[in-house]
Scaffold this active site. Structure first.
Site, PDB file in Angstrom:
ATOM      1  N   LYS A  59      -6.038   2.593  -4.471  1.00 33.96           N
ATOM      2  CA  LYS A  59      -5.594   3.319  -3.225  1.00 33.96           C
ATOM      3  C   LYS A  59      -4.995   4.993  -4.107  1.00 33.96           C
ATOM      4  O   LYS A  59      -6.062   6.071  -4.084  1.00 33.96           O
ATOM      5  CB  LYS A  59      -4.696   2.716  -1.629  1.00 33.96           C
ATOM      6  N   THR A  60      -4.298   4.971  -4.622  1.00 31.97           N
ATOM      7  CA  THR A  60      -4.183   6.061  -5.338  1.00 31.97           C
ATOM      8  C   THR A  60      -4.595   6.446  -6.389  1.00 31.97           C
ATOM      9  O   THR A  60      -5.313   7.665  -7.264  1.00 31.97           O
ATOM     10  CB  THR A  60      -2.246   5.909  -5.973  1.00 31.97           C
ATOM     11  N   ASP A 246      -2.131  11.040   2.828  1.00 29.79           N
ATOM     12  CA  ASP A 246      -1.997   9.249   1.956  1.00 29.79           C
ATOM     13  C   ASP A 246      -1.067   8.576   3.702  1.00 29.79           C
ATOM     14  O   ASP A 246      -0.789   9.517   4.391  1.00 29.79           O
ATOM     15  CB  ASP A 246      -1.256   9.460   1.367  1.00 29.79           C
ATOM     16  N   GLU A 247      -1.424   7.743   3.600  1.00 29.26           N
ATOM     17  CA  GLU A 247      -0.591   6.666   4.587  1.00 29.26           C
ATOM     18  C   GLU A 247      -0.480   7.349   5.927  1.00 29.26           C
ATOM     19  O   GLU A 247       0.072   7.308   7.014  1.00 29.26           O
ATOM     20  CB  GLU A 247       0.553   6.746   4.334  1.00 29.26           C
ATOM     21  N   GLN A 277       0.412  -1.662   7.333  1.00 32.02           N
ATOM     22  CA  GLN A 277       0.868  -1.010   6.665  1.00 32.02           C
ATOM     23  C   GLN A 277       1.795  -0.421   7.494  1.00 32.02           C
ATOM     24  O   GLN A 277       2.037   0.599   7.064  1.00 32.02           O
ATOM     25  CB  GLN A 277       0.604  -0.847   5.220  1.00 32.02           C
ATOM     26  N   ARG A 630       4.172  -7.429  -1.843  1.00 29.45           N
ATOM     27  CA  ARG A 630       4.769  -6.590  -3.169  1.00 29.45           C
ATOM     28  C   ARG A 630       4.539  -7.101  -4.481  1.00 29.45           C
ATOM     29  O   ARG A 630       4.687  -6.961  -5.521  1.00 29.45           O
ATOM     30  CB  ARG A 630       5.797  -5.987  -2.603  1.00 29.45           C
TER      31      ARG A 630
END
Length: 787
Positions: A59-60, A246-247, A277, A630
């Site tokens: 994503k980043t 973002d997010e 998330q 994670r």
DNA sequence: CACCCATCACATATT
DNA sequence: GTGATGGGTG
């Protein structure tokens, strides 16, 4: 218009160099490194885009490539891109990566930052429109609570029954929805004993008088400005040619409104998020925002990133098994090319201490190298907990075995007592009107200025309608205070006058000034004379604080930084295992992840489920999903049957999420202690922890059956229906005086006293002890239980 | 007014 | 078990 153009954030960034250079570098090699979905998300530049990016799907990378692509194609200059994140860490990371891709640092992206830091910049420009001065101070939670307490006292409201904390929570909730006191829905009229809205209005008035803002205000005020002043809004709509978020699943209503206002012109908005998330509902985040994106922005381009580059198939399958229990998802199917690897490991323990001990041993064995594997660095390992109090057991254990660890998200540097005190001194020096700061330190160190004296200062200040510092001067001039307190107060006031003059003259560096302030005020001395064991550490922290000042222009700049950036990531060289909360771990990845404390009541948290029912449980489930995803290679989930809560032993059932793990992707390990291993037998026998068993075996083991039986014996009936972290009722009074019993720690003994669940026992070897009944079994059953 | 001790509530996560 | 608070004492 002119002031707009003079804005240095715009100006400084308008230098042509970066954009021009970026445009000159026409070829776009970064595009070749993207997979088709990522590439689509990067190349669809105009109009609304929703990037649904599952965990570990790059994503980043997509986000930063998009920024670079916008620059590279000349669509926007660096200062015309608005890119918002939630955490400073994410913002830093993005800056770093964009810079690296462009081959230079990008000081030219002034509008890449957290929602809050971008809002501060905007609000400083337009503060007067909401009744503030542009040098307003930002209050943290502590100041906020103290202010509210004062209001409650003034209103003669019993803060026992109606605690300020609760009011702060209610007000925060309203601000998260961008409701000013006038806009608070009438449905909320009953809040805080029917006085909530009135108190909120008073609080806002008080904040204005103090020229201060709390966190919620930063966003709410900017939204208010945009709504009321269309000319200003339009300027920014034109200025920000592209918006990236973002997010997005974590945005609250205020942030949503803020974005929608800014994007409503060109609609060049790209939101990145993952509905699976979303874990910040409790602080006002609305998953609805991301679920509704296509309605809010008709014609939106939706891109799904589903190829996962992080985790093995087993780990992905386990995570997706858990999350599939949630309803109303946008739906994504993560897949990976990676080899199978190890299954997710599951293990139950007798209590929290054993869990910590076992994980400690596992960490050491990973470090040493298991079987044929090479040893791994402690940096590859993380323990992710639900609640920060779980960290303690690990810290205790790791201290005893000398395993280096790092706690992230514990009590932060800038939240420590001595740091906050020191900063209060700095605050009074940089803005002498800061009454909250003054109040904090008038009598720290002790100056003989107790309640009575402080009341006098308050009254005097109010009489003359001046700040507390000025009020204190008046009081001294009027001889309203004498004795030791008077002398000390005079010294303090004179000190401030001197320091303020010194700060204005700029003769000294701000670091020197800071040292002088701390010395002359007697604050350093206060800790030097402190005889508690914390004293030296606090002095050390004060030194570090002064050192941290180095990176800033002046005290003011430093304070601004601190009020927004409460993190403290000092680089350490030593390799350490990381201990942090699940919330803190979002966005991170580790080869080896341990997820302890999977017990109903703790995780999912009872409170979350009590307060938000099914929605709460679903958020907890997403948290479980975040935790599992994670892990890159090895993921270990564990639970304990007994745990200390508030210093009391309580027993619990394994988390409902454990039942949701797909069995074919899970390896159930046998705890040390089951099947006659563990405490007694381990000394002679082989270590039990690598023994294989099926999930069913573990549940059918004698020890497990006993745990279950105990839980079911409780008179409350269905153990799933109520709190699980309660005292094991079956243990109470099931023992009698004179009975012979066994305890894991002390061995065999005889009961000499029964006091509800506490037993007085005379042990054969260990002597007389008080032990909780749930920790003891009849001597003849000692073999049945997992001791 | 400062210090000591008993009592109480308490701890989901954060900008 | 911890940290904040309040009452009593020096």
């Amino acid at each position: 218009m002119s002031s707009f153009d003079e804005n240095d954030a715009f100006e400084a960034a308008s230098r042509p160099s970066l954009a021009a250079r970026a445009m000159a570098a026409r070829p776009a090699p970064y595009l070749d490194e993207l997979n088709p979905a990522q590439r689509e998300a990067v190349e669809t530049m105009d109009g609304p885009v929703l990037m649904l990016a599952g965990a570990g799907t790059g994503k980043t990378k997509a986000l930063t490539s998009r920024i670079v692509h916008l620059l590279n194609t000349g669509r926007a200059r660096p200062n015309e891109i608005l890119a918002v994140t939630f955490t400073n860490k994410a913002a830093r990371e993005m800056k770093l990566r964009v810079g690296r891709m462009l081959g230079q640092t990008i000081e030219g992206m002034p509008w890449l930052g957290t929602f809050h830091s971008v809002c501060v910049k905007l609000l400083r420009r337009h503060a007067e429109l909401v009744g503030l001065k542009s040098n307003f101070t930002i209050l943290d939670t502590d100041d906020q609570i103290r202010l509210l307490k004062q209001l409650l006292t003034a209103e003669k409201i019993d803060d026992k029954r109606w605690p300020a904390r609760q009011l702060a929570g209610i007000i925060d909730g309203w601000k998260n929805r961008a409701w000013t006191p006038k806009q608070v829905s009438s449905a909320e009229a009953g809040a805080f004993d029917g006085k909530g809205i009135e108190l909120y209005a008073q609080y806002q008035t008080r904040l204005r008088e103090l020229n201060a803002c709390d966190f919620g205000d930063l966003l709410m005020h900017v939204v208010t400005i945009f709504q009321k002043h269309s000319d200003i809004l339009e300027q920014y709509q034109r200025w920000f040619k592209y918006i990236l978020v973002d997010e997005y699943q974590d945005t609250n209503v205020a942030q949503y409104l803020w974005l929608r206002l800014l994007a409503s012109g060109h609609k060049n908005i790209c939101c990145v998020g993952d509905d699976d998330q979303s874990i910040y509902g409790w602080r006002g985040a609305e998953v609805g925002n991301i679920l509704r994106f296509e309605q809010d922005f008709p014609g939106a381009h939706v891109v799904r990133l589903e190829q996962n580059y992080r985790s093995t198939p087993h780990i992905l399958a386990a995570a997706s098994g858990v999350i599939s229990g949630n309803a109303g998802r946008l739906g994504k199917e993560l897949w990976t090319d990676l080899p199978d690897g190890e299954k997710v490991r599951l293990i139950g323990h007798w209590d929290g201490e054993e869990e910590a001990r076992w994980i400690g041993e596992e960490l050491e064995s990973l470090q040493r190298g298991r079987r044929t594997e090479k040893g791994q660095s402690l940096e590859t390992m993380a323990i992710l907990v639900r609640a920060s109090h779980q960290m303690r057991a690990f810290e205790d254990r790791f201290l005893t075995i000398g395993l280096p660890y790092r706690v992230i998200g514990g009590p932060r540097f800038y939240e420590r007592l001595e740091i906050r005190d020191a900063m209060a001194y700095f605050r009074v020096v940089t803005s002498p009107d800061d009454d909250l700061a003054f109040e904090r330190i008038v009598n720290t160190p002790k100056r003989g200025l107790g309640n009575v004296a402080q009341q006098k200062i308050q009254l005097c200040a109010r009489k003359h309608e001046v700040s507390l510092l000025e009020g204190a001067k008046h009081l001294l001039a009027e001889n309203g205070i004498g004795g030791k307190g008077g002398t000390e107060l005079r010294k303090l006031v004179e000190g401030f006058d001197r320091w303020i003059a010194e700060a204005r003259s700029e003769r000294l560096s701000h670091m020197e000034l800071a040292e002088i302030i701390l010395d002359e005020s007697g604050y350093t001395g206060h800790w030097q004379n402190d005889k508690t064991p914390e004293g030296p550490g606090r002095l050390e922290n004060l030194k570090e604080l002064v050192k941290a000042l180095e990176q800033f222009e002046n005290l003011q700049g430093f304070l601004e930084h601190v009020s927004l950036i409460m993190d403290n990531e000092n680089e350490e060289s030593e390799e350490k295992v990381t201990i942090m909360t699940l919330h803190g771990a979002k966005g991170l990845e580790f080869p080896n992840v341990f997820l302890p404390g999977w017990e109903d009541g703790l995780f999912p948290s009872q409170r979350s489920m009590d307060e938000s029912g099914v929605k709460g449980e679903e958020e907890e489930r997403r948290l479980a999903y975040v935790g599992i995803t994670r892990a890159e290679r090895l993921c270990t989930i564990s639970f304990a049957a007994n745990r200390r809560v508030y210093g009391q032993w309580q027993n619990a059932l394994p988390s409902r999420f454990i039942d949701e793990l797909p069995e074919e992707h899970v390896d159930v390990l046998t705890p040390p202690g089951l099947y006659g291993g563990g405490y007694g037998a381990a000394a002679g026998g082989a270590p039990q922890m690598e023994a294989r068993a099926t999930k069913a075996d573990a549940y059918n083991s004698p020890g497990w059956k006993r745990m279950q039986a105990r839980a079911n014996e409780r008179p409350t009936g269905n153990p799933r229906s109520s709190r699980h972290l309660t005292i094991d009722a079956s243990a109470i009074s099931s023992f009698t005086e004179g009975e012979r019993v066994f305890n894991q720690k002390y061995g065999y003994g005889v009961i000499v006293e029964v006091d509800n669940d506490k037993l007085g026992i005379s042990f054969d070897k260990a002597g007389d002890k008080k032990v909780l009944a749930s920790f003891v079994v009849p001597a003849d059953k000692a073999g049945d239980v997992p001791f």
